[in-house]
Write an enzyme that holds these catalytic residues in place. Structure first.
Site, mmCIF file in Angstrom:
data_model
loop_
_atom_site.group_PDB
_atom_site.id
_atom_site.type_symbol
_atom_site.label_atom_id
_atom_site.label_comp_id
_atom_site.label_asym_id
_atom_site.label_seq_id
_atom_site.Cartn_x
_atom_site.Cartn_y
_atom_site.Cartn_z
ATOM 1 N N HIS A 1 -15.230 13.376 -24.703
ATOM 2 C CA HIS A 1 -15.111 12.468 -25.775
ATOM 3 C C HIS A 1 -13.834 12.758 -26.439
ATOM 4 C CE1 HIS A 1 -16.786 10.230 -29.174
ATOM 5 N NE2 HIS A 1 -16.209 11.330 -29.747
ATOM 6 N N GLY B 1 -7.852 -17.412 -5.616
ATOM 7 C CA GLY B 1 -8.861 -16.666 -6.461
ATOM 8 C C GLY B 1 -9.149 -15.534 -6.110
ATOM 9 N N ARG C 1 -9.845 -23.102 -6.365
ATOM 10 C CA ARG C 1 -10.656 -24.353 -6.201
ATOM 11 C C ARG C 1 -11.909 -23.925 -6.238
ATOM 12 N NH1 ARG C 1 -10.260 -24.113 0.492
ATOM 13 N NH2 ARG C 1 -11.014 -22.118 0.839
ATOM 14 N N CYS D 1 1.587 -1.979 2.708
ATOM 15 C CA CYS D 1 1.361 -1.389 1.555
ATOM 16 C C CYS D 1 2.514 -0.766 0.902
ATOM 17 C CB CYS D 1 0.451 -0.303 1.762
ATOM 18 S SG CYS D 1 0.323 1.023 0.503
ATOM 19 N N LYS E 1 3.815 -3.700 -5.669
ATOM 20 C CA LYS E 1 2.984 -4.448 -6.718
ATOM 21 C C LYS E 1 2.526 -3.473 -8.147
ATOM 22 C CE LYS E 1 -1.395 -4.063 -6.484
ATOM 23 N NZ LYS E 1 -2.694 -4.120 -5.861
ATOM 24 N N TYR F 1 8.893 8.011 5.428
ATOM 25 C CA TYR F 1 7.956 7.605 6.343
ATOM 26 C C TYR F 1 8.746 7.954 7.888
ATOM 27 C CZ TYR F 1 4.113 5.864 4.033
ATOM 28 O OH TYR F 1 2.771 5.846 3.270
ATOM 29 N N CYS G 1 0.713 -2.734 -2.041
ATOM 30 C CA CYS G 1 0.135 -1.933 -3.080
ATOM 31 C C CYS G 1 1.339 -1.137 -3.929
ATOM 32 C CB CYS G 1 -0.689 -0.769 -2.359
ATOM 33 S SG CYS G 1 -1.293 -1.037 -0.874
ATOM 34 N N ALA H 1 -10.344 -1.522 -6.482
ATOM 35 C CA ALA H 1 -9.861 -1.691 -7.742
ATOM 36 C C ALA H 1 -9.010 -3.075 -7.629
ATOM 37 C CB ALA H 1 -8.878 -0.585 -8.300
ATOM 38 N N ASP I 1 -6.049 -4.035 8.921
ATOM 39 C CA ASP I 1 -6.357 -5.320 8.548
ATOM 40 C C ASP I 1 -6.608 -6.454 9.620
ATOM 41 O OD1 ASP I 1 -5.707 -4.396 6.114
ATOM 42 O OD2 ASP I 1 -4.198 -5.788 5.515
ATOM 43 N N GLU J 1 -4.261 -10.438 -9.721
ATOM 44 C CA GLU J 1 -3.223 -9.305 -9.870
ATOM 45 C C GLU J 1 -1.585 -9.810 -10.683
ATOM 46 O OE1 GLU J 1 -4.914 -5.671 -7.680
ATOM 47 O OE2 GLU J 1 -3.407 -6.796 -6.649
ATOM 48 N N GLU K 1 -16.845 7.878 -20.993
ATOM 49 C CA GLU K 1 -18.083 8.736 -21.409
ATOM 50 C C GLU K 1 -19.164 7.779 -21.248
ATOM 51 O OE1 GLU K 1 -18.325 10.242 -25.237
ATOM 52 O OE2 GLU K 1 -16.537 9.159 -25.870
ATOM 53 N N TYR L 1 -7.971 -11.059 -5.108
ATOM 54 C CA TYR L 1 -7.554 -10.193 -6.134
ATOM 55 C C TYR L 1 -5.979 -10.042 -5.976
ATOM 56 C CZ TYR L 1 -5.904 -6.957 -2.414
ATOM 57 O OH TYR L 1 -5.465 -6.084 -1.267
ATOM 58 N N ILE L 2 -5.342 -10.575 -5.183
ATOM 59 C CA ILE L 2 -3.770 -10.470 -5.271
ATOM 60 C C ILE L 2 -3.379 -11.903 -6.147
ATOM 61 C CG2 ILE L 2 -1.668 -11.081 -3.988
ATOM 62 C CD1 ILE L 2 -3.114 -9.432 -1.395
ATOM 63 N N GLY M 1 -5.303 -15.851 0.625
ATOM 64 C CA GLY M 1 -5.846 -15.020 1.721
ATOM 65 C C GLY M 1 -4.574 -14.698 2.877
ATOM 66 N N THR N 1 -5.433 -0.267 2.229
ATOM 67 C CA THR N 1 -4.817 0.979 2.685
ATOM 68 C C THR N 1 -5.457 2.054 3.078
ATOM 69 O OG1 THR N 1 -2.673 0.219 1.909
ATOM 70 C CG2 THR N 1 -2.994 2.469 2.013
HETATM 71 P P1 FAD Z 1 0.061 -3.213 7.765
HETATM 72 O O1 FAD Z 1 0.373 -2.269 6.664
HETATM 73 O O2 FAD Z 1 0.280 -4.456 7.263
HETATM 74 O O3 FAD Z 1 1.322 -2.947 8.669
HETATM 75 C C1 FAD Z 1 1.550 -3.691 9.872
HETATM 76 C C2 FAD Z 1 2.777 -3.329 10.366
HETATM 77 O O4 FAD Z 1 2.934 -3.930 11.557
HETATM 78 C C3 FAD Z 1 3.751 -4.092 9.492
HETATM 79 O O5 FAD Z 1 4.774 -3.146 9.241
HETATM 80 C C4 FAD Z 1 4.554 -5.060 10.380
HETATM 81 O O6 FAD Z 1 5.875 -5.059 10.098
HETATM 82 C C5 FAD Z 1 4.144 -4.418 11.868
HETATM 83 N N1 FAD Z 1 4.196 -5.452 12.854
HETATM 84 C C6 FAD Z 1 3.359 -6.529 13.009
HETATM 85 N N2 FAD Z 1 3.515 -6.977 14.249
HETATM 86 C C7 FAD Z 1 4.445 -6.202 14.934
HETATM 87 C C8 FAD Z 1 4.711 -6.308 16.269
HETATM 88 N N3 FAD Z 1 4.693 -7.362 17.020
HETATM 89 N N4 FAD Z 1 5.879 -5.374 16.680
HETATM 90 C C9 FAD Z 1 6.098 -4.399 15.797
HETATM 91 N N5 FAD Z 1 5.499 -4.248 14.599
HETATM 92 C C10 FAD Z 1 4.701 -5.205 14.071
HETATM 93 N N6 FAD Z 1 -4.512 -2.100 -0.365
HETATM 94 C C11 FAD Z 1 -4.994 -1.081 -1.303
HETATM 95 O O7 FAD Z 1 -5.676 -0.401 -0.980
HETATM 96 N N7 FAD Z 1 -4.660 -1.181 -2.514
HETATM 97 C C12 FAD Z 1 -3.817 -2.263 -3.127
HETATM 98 O O8 FAD Z 1 -3.560 -2.155 -4.184
HETATM 99 C C13 FAD Z 1 -3.181 -3.312 -2.220
HETATM 100 N N8 FAD Z 1 -2.596 -4.187 -2.852
HETATM 101 C C14 FAD Z 1 -2.005 -5.137 -1.981
HETATM 102 C C15 FAD Z 1 -1.158 -6.028 -2.661
HETATM 103 C C16 FAD Z 1 -0.473 -6.924 -1.742
HETATM 104 C C17 FAD Z 1 0.318 -7.967 -2.295
HETATM 105 C C18 FAD Z 1 -1.004 -7.010 -0.439
HETATM 106 C C19 FAD Z 1 -0.437 -8.211 0.463
HETATM 107 C C20 FAD Z 1 -1.659 -5.915 0.017
HETATM 108 C C21 FAD Z 1 -2.538 -5.104 -0.704
HETATM 109 N N9 FAD Z 1 -3.302 -4.268 0.018
HETATM 110 C C22 FAD Z 1 -3.641 -3.208 -1.009
HETATM 111 C C23 FAD Z 1 -3.654 -4.036 1.264
HETATM 112 C C24 FAD Z 1 -2.865 -3.265 2.024
HETATM 113 O O9 FAD Z 1 -1.446 -3.393 1.967
HETATM 114 C C25 FAD Z 1 -3.499 -3.477 3.584
HETATM 115 O O10 FAD Z 1 -4.746 -3.280 3.664
HETATM 116 C C26 FAD Z 1 -2.783 -2.240 4.678
HETATM 117 O O11 FAD Z 1 -1.379 -2.293 4.444
HETATM 118 C C27 FAD Z 1 -3.375 -2.376 6.032
HETATM 119 O O12 FAD Z 1 -2.779 -1.549 6.978
HETATM 120 P P2 FAD Z 1 -2.522 -1.929 8.491
HETATM 121 O O13 FAD Z 1 -2.031 -0.718 9.060
HETATM 122 O O14 FAD Z 1 -3.610 -2.850 8.631
HETATM 123 O O15 FAD Z 1 -1.278 -3.175 8.412
#
Ligand code: FAD
Length: 489
Positions: A466, A206, A229, A69, A77, A125, A74, A371, A333, A212, A471, A208-209, A293, A341
């Site tokens: 309005h 196809g 496709r 994110c 982007k 962070y 997010c 969204a 995810d 966008e 509205e 959302y990414i 995907g 997120t």
């Molecule tokens: P992540 O945020 O993917 O975090 C996983 C972390 O684990 C990463 O930092 C990675 O480096 C670390 N990691 C992985 N393996 C290891 C390991 N073996 N050892 C140590 N560290 C490791 N969501 C929204 O809600 N709104 C949006 O607008 C949106 N836009 C997006 C746009 C794009 C281009 C993408 C790709 C995603 C978007 N998302 C959006 C989705 C959102 O980013 C994810 O749903 C969210 O980040 C998932 O969080 P997470 O904690 O599951 O994993």
């Protein structure tokens, strides 16, 4: 600094630590889910280690503390979305009396600013987690067994730590199909680090990414061809909304090609690329962006050393985010629930409260607002018309399509579309779908109403603001059509 130090010292003593393990909780992956789970667990008094592969964004890891994110999702982007709207604003200003603005977009200047902001967030962070008493360990984590995690650092050294409970929150990674020339294609990771703006782009996908990025790059002045496709993009969203967005993107000049699938990507002598589809069409471009995907980032996680079951690489969990192994949980995810997120944050928070906060909280995945930051935006909550027609016996559907006031003087061709779906048996609003400027901002408030069970009568009793586009949501009085026993009347 002193305050941070105090908290770190306090937290090295756990109120939960049992047996011989070094930590109550080890979390692998410092993204949305892992950051939230670790911070809340530490605030409840647990001794927590958070393993994240990198503390600073950029290739080759791309993600870093804060996760997809913050680093390659997010946040960057949305910054690109904001950047992409200026051309339209400059153009539309003339209709409002402004002199014509001749503006050009400087990709490098934007990227420098974007990178500064992401670096700032990486720092925020790190400090926030340190302040909460979480021990951040930079390195790649993998399982040695159900309690021991091997950490491999960038300098080649490694160590092993042990925890009573382990949370997997490693997120996902862009998927690229195998295809002749696929090595020439980039993904959502690389687009954020391209040195030059591609003037002609083919976006493949196809979801959302893909949608966008097609809108963003078009707004920034690139020529965009989107190939997908399937019959129509954004599968899973309400069909009318998908059709409406198709028309709007088309009217803006984004070239959409459905039922079109690349067969080969060729690199030309001048450095440009040619995409050749299965139907024999060809598109010359400067970049091919694959957004087809995402897969779970569970390879190299040492899951073979555990009994944790996976499904297509993702980790199935129960309603409390527990895997099939008692002390191992997963959030975000990687669990293949809803890949957003706020959902990952919610799952991480619920888990930490359940494990260490003395209250059992199961994540709630019903009526999640979401969204698509296309142009215009899509925002949605609840059932699509298609899903509602099969989930409820009788439904009423209210729709409205109109030209937003702001687009009249600006001359923008974009139109708005809104839909409300009501369960006739209870009068509950079970779905709201909107495609217009600022749809996401509108939907956040509507989402509260729908989540808390607002009825159509409640929407009708609400006095509108309005003049706004929003509205319309409280002024649609007569159903456009109804469904009885699943059949459209
Ligand atoms: P992540 O945020 O993917 O975090 C996983 C972390 O684990 C990463 O930092 C990675 O480096 C670390 N990691 C992985 N393996 C290891 C390991 N073996 N050892 C140590 N560290 C490791 N969501 C929204 O809600 N709104 C949006 O607008 C949106 N836009 C997006 C746009 C794009 C281009 C993408 C790709 C995603 C978007 N998302 C959006 C989705 C959102 O980013 C994810 O749903 C969210 O980040 C998932 O969080 P997470 O904690 O599951 O994993």
């Amino acid at each position: 600094m002193v305050e941070e130090q105090r908290k770190v010292t306090r937290n090295t003593m756990s109120k939960f630590l049992r047996g011989s393990h070094m930590y109550d909780l080890i979390i692998i992956g410092g993204g949305s889910g892992g950051v939230r789970a670790s911070r809340i667990a530490a605030s409840h008094g647990a001794k927590v280690a958070l393993i994240e592969s990198s503390m600073h964004h950029g290739p080759p890891d791309f993600s870093a503390i804060g996760g997809t994110c913050v680093n390659v999702g997010c946040v960057p982007k949305k910054l690109m979305v904001y950047a992409s709207h200026f051309s339209e604003a400059h153009h539309g200003g003339e209709g409002y009396g402004w002199s014509a603005v001749s503006s050009t977009f400087d990709w490098n200047k934007f990227m420098v600013k974007k990178n500064e902001e992401i670096s700032r967030l990486n720092g925020v962070y790190g400090r926030m987690l340190g302040g909460a008493g979480v021990e951040i360990i930079e390195g790649k984590g993998s399982f040695k067994n159900h309690h021991e995690i091997l950490i491999e650092k960038k300098d080649g050294t490694s160590s092993v730590i042990s925890g009573e409970t382990i949370v997997i929150s490693v997120g996902g990674w862009p998927f690229k199909p195998s295809l002749k020339g696929i090595e020439h294609a980039i993904t959502s990771n690389e687009i954020f680090y391209l040195k030059e703006q591609p003037k002609r782009v083919v976006v493949v996908g196809g979801g959302y990414i893909a949608v966008e990025f097609a809108c963003i790059l078009h707004g920034l002045g690139s020529e965009v061809n989107l190939l997908y496709r399937g019959e129509l993009f954004l599968r899973g969203f309400d069909l009318d909304i998908r059709k409406h967005l198709e028309k709007q993107m088309d009217s803006c000049g984004v070239q959409l090609h459905f039922k079109s699938n690349p067969q080969e990507i060729k690199k030309n002598a001048d450095g440009t690329l040619t995409v050749i589809t299965e139907k024999g069409e060809s598109y010359e471009c400067d970049a091919v962006l694959y957004a087809t995907g995402r897969v779970a980032k569970t390879d190299n996680l040492g899951l073979d050393n555990t009994d944790v079951k996976t499904s297509n690489g993702f980790i199935p969990v129960d309603a409390g985010s527990k895997t099939n192994v008692d002390n191992i949980y997963a959030v975000g995810d990687v669990t293949d629930r809803i890949a957003l997120t706020p959902v990952a944050l919610h799952e991480g928070h619920c888990l930490a409260d359940t494990l260490y906060g003395g209250k059992t909280r199961k994540p709630d995945h019903e009526y999640v607002t979401s969204a698509v930051f296309s142009n215009p935006e899509i925002a949605t909550v609840g059932y699509t018309e298609e899903a509602a027609a099969s989930a409820f016996q009788n439904i009423s559907v209210y729709t409205s399509e109109f030209r937003p006031m702001s687009n009249i003087l600006s001359g923008s061709p974009l139109r708005a579309f809104m839909k409300i779906i009501v369960d006739d048996a209870t009068d509950r609003v079970v779905g709201v779908h909107v495609c217009c400027d600022h749809a996401a901002e509108i939907m956040q408030g509507v989402g509260i109403a729908v989540k808390t069970g607002a009825s159509k009568a409640d929407f009708d009793a609400t006095i509108g603001i309005h003049p706004t586009s929003a509205e319309e949501l409280v002024t649609m009085r007569t159903p456009s059509y109804k469904y009885k026993n699943g059949a459209k009347l």
